[in-house]
Scaffold this active site. Structure first.
Site, PDB file in Angstrom:
ATOM      1  N   TRP A 127       0.857  -1.179   0.000  1.00 32.99           N
ATOM      2  CA  TRP A 127       0.000   0.000   0.000  1.00 32.99           C
ATOM      3  C   TRP A 127       0.899   1.237   0.000  1.00 32.99           C
ATOM      4  O   TRP A 127       1.769   1.370   0.873  1.00 32.99           O
ATOM      5  CB  TRP A 127      -0.885  -0.048   1.242  1.00 32.99           C
ATOM      6  CG  TRP A 127      -1.858   1.074   1.397  1.00 32.99           C
ATOM      7  CD1 TRP A 127      -2.704   1.575   0.452  1.00 32.99           C
ATOM      8  CD2 TRP A 127      -2.105   1.818   2.597  1.00 32.99           C
ATOM      9  NE1 TRP A 127      -3.462   2.591   0.987  1.00 32.99           N
ATOM     10  CE2 TRP A 127      -3.111   2.760   2.302  1.00 32.99           C
ATOM     11  CE3 TRP A 127      -1.590   1.771   3.889  1.00 32.99           C
ATOM     12  CZ2 TRP A 127      -3.602   3.652   3.243  1.00 32.99           C
ATOM     13  CZ3 TRP A 127      -2.074   2.654   4.826  1.00 32.99           C
ATOM     14  CH2 TRP A 127      -3.078   3.576   4.514  1.00 32.99           C
ATOM     15  N   ASP A 208      -0.758  -5.103   9.344  1.00 38.19           N
ATOM     16  CA  ASP A 208      -1.819  -4.217   8.881  1.00 38.19           C
ATOM     17  C   ASP A 208      -2.950  -5.096   8.353  1.00 38.19           C
ATOM     18  O   ASP A 208      -2.801  -5.764   7.328  1.00 38.19           O
ATOM     19  CB  ASP A 208      -1.278  -3.304   7.771  1.00 38.19           C
ATOM     20  CG  ASP A 208      -2.304  -2.284   7.293  1.00 38.19           C
ATOM     21  OD1 ASP A 208      -3.448  -2.300   7.792  1.00 38.19           O
ATOM     22  OD2 ASP A 208      -1.950  -1.477   6.410  1.00 38.19           O
ATOM     23  N   ALA A 210      -6.598  -4.686   7.115  1.00 39.82           N
ATOM     24  CA  ALA A 210      -7.654  -3.757   6.731  1.00 39.82           C
ATOM     25  C   ALA A 210      -8.866  -4.466   6.141  1.00 39.82           C
ATOM     26  O   ALA A 210      -9.885  -3.821   5.898  1.00 39.82           O
ATOM     27  CB  ALA A 210      -7.113  -2.751   5.718  1.00 39.82           C
ATOM     28  N   LYS A 243     -13.799  -1.360   5.838  1.00 43.13           N
ATOM     29  CA  LYS A 243     -14.288  -2.271   4.806  1.00 43.13           C
ATOM     30  C   LYS A 243     -15.295  -3.264   5.362  1.00 43.13           C
ATOM     31  O   LYS A 243     -16.410  -3.387   4.858  1.00 43.13           O
ATOM     32  CB  LYS A 243     -13.116  -3.020   4.173  1.00 43.13           C
ATOM     33  CG  LYS A 243     -12.251  -2.165   3.261  1.00 43.13           C
ATOM     34  CD  LYS A 243     -11.288  -1.304   4.039  1.00 43.13           C
ATOM     35  CE  LYS A 243     -10.402  -0.470   3.129  1.00 43.13           C
ATOM     36  NZ  LYS A 243      -9.497   0.405   3.899  1.00 43.13           N
TER      37      LYS A 243
END
Length: 394
Positions: A127, A208, A210, A243
């Site tokens: 990312w 991470d 997400a 999300k």
């Protein structure tokens, strides 16, 4: 003062959104922006969220601040969702952050304050904000190879070869599931091998996550993460509710810090609260309140999980249909990697010239590195997407 400011490089995805909006073609397709959208192009409010909001509207009697680190109920709900019982509660410090991005930024702040000279390893590709934030904080960083551009899968051997240069005290950024931008995830065997390797070298993981629930399922997507959590003496986890709860604009995230023991956990918790005080003071409450209500209420949680499972099924179906359309048109299985990827994204492996051609010739917009958001695919546009990919020489 302001005269000395230099123009900043524009965000590529923001530029792509503007280009898409300005394109007058009716049959244009947006596969660039990284949000879930249904077949009508809408990012819906989940039913469980609406029900929780209605209940909150009826019951909430104050908008007073909660606490610097956020509400303890939210901490507990997210600890359970992400970690289960993998780690003793008295080893876990928690910080409610503005979105998953805020959690990642605070994780890097912890590294800057505790180990400013150590290298942070990031996957290549990753990312883009990972690299941007590390550079902004002037933290030393290095990239490890992750994605095989030929097979469009994880190049684990190259990854391990690069990480053999990591030193004691370094940190490594890992994607918990649904790797952004590639869609290619580590297998459970690879998670285990990587974990043993990193523990032996004294490297601290920063995970991470997400997209929990957008891969194989809520519990399945954190198998590797929980294995790490149960093995490492120290770890940082940045989780997002944007999300899987559809709370993009509510900016709801959390940073979980696993410490060696309860004493170290307490000092770590004080540091996390201090970071919020310096950056935002008290965190926003609305999104985290809804998440807490949903996770603590059986009916709301069932409703949420059912809708999340349906979203996940749509993403898998979109992948399978695009891969099959490409197989049929090309008489080749070379696009099978699309159906094996997980989450919202796949990295197609197209060149920047091919991406530009798809935009000019077919009105198909994707990020220049050829990442597509499979949520933007529909029954109506999958044939057009397959045609465009083959037309530009993929």
């Amino acid at each position: 003062m302001f005269e000395s400011i230099r123009p900043q490089n524009p965000d590529k995805i923001i530029m792509l959104i503007k280009q898409f909006r300005d394109d007058p073609r009716e049959q244009k397709i947006d596969l660039g922006v990284g949000v879930y959208r249904n077949a009508d192009g809408v990012t819906p409010v989940m039913k469980a969220v609406k029900d929780a909001e209605h209940q909150l509207w009826l019951e909430q009697e104050t908008k007073a601040y909660t606490a610097l680190a956020g509400d303890p109920g939210y901490h507990a709900a997210m600890r359970s969702l992400v970690l289960g019982d993998a780690v003793d509660e008295d080893r876990i410090a928690a910080l409610h952050t503005p979105g998953g991005t805020g959690a990642v930024r605070n994780a890097f702040e912890v590294v800057r304050l505790t180990s400013p000279d150590r290298t942070v390893w990031v996957s290549k590709p990753s990312w883009p904000n990972h690299l941007s934030m590390l550079d902004f904080l002037a933290l030393p960083r290095a990239e490890y190879r992750y994605f095989d551009s030929e097979t469009r899968s994880v190049n684990f051997a190259a990854m391990m070869d690069d990480l053999s240069q990591a030193e004691d005290g370094d940190a490594i950024v890992l994607h918990g599931c649904c790797h952004n931008p590639t869609g290619a995830d580590l297998s459970s065997v690879e998670w285990d091998e990587l974990g043993a390797f990193l523990i032996n070298r004294g490297v601290v993981p920063i995970i991470d996550i997400a997209y929990q629930g957008f891969g194989d399922g809520i519990a399945e997507d954190v198998i590797g993460l929980r294995s790490f959590a149960g093995s490492f003496p120290e770890m940082l986890i940045a989780a997002s509710c944007s999300k899987n709860f559809g709370l993009y604009r509510e900016r709801t995230g959390i940073l979980l810090a696993i410490a060696r023991d309860s004493r170290t956990r307490n000092t770590t918790q004080s540091l996390l609260a201090h970071l919020n005080r310096q950056n935002i003071s008290f965190p926003p409450d609305h999104g985290s309140r809804l998440v807490t209500m949903i996770l603590q209420n059986d009916a709301l949680r069932t409703s949420w999980q059912d809708e999340l499972n349906a979203i996940n099924a749509t993403l898998r179906d979109n992948r399978a249909r695009l891969a099959e359309e490409l197989r049929r048109r090309s008489s080749s299985d070379r696009f099978g990697f699309i159906s094996s990827h997980k989450g919202m994204f796949s990295l197609l492996g197209a060149s920047e010239d091919q991406v530009e051609l798809m935009k000019k010739r077919h009105g198909i917009y994707l990020v220049s590195d050829s990442r597509i958001n499979v949520a933007g695919l529909t029954d109506g546009n999958i044939p057009k997407m397959a045609e465009a990919m083959l037309d530009v020489g993929m």
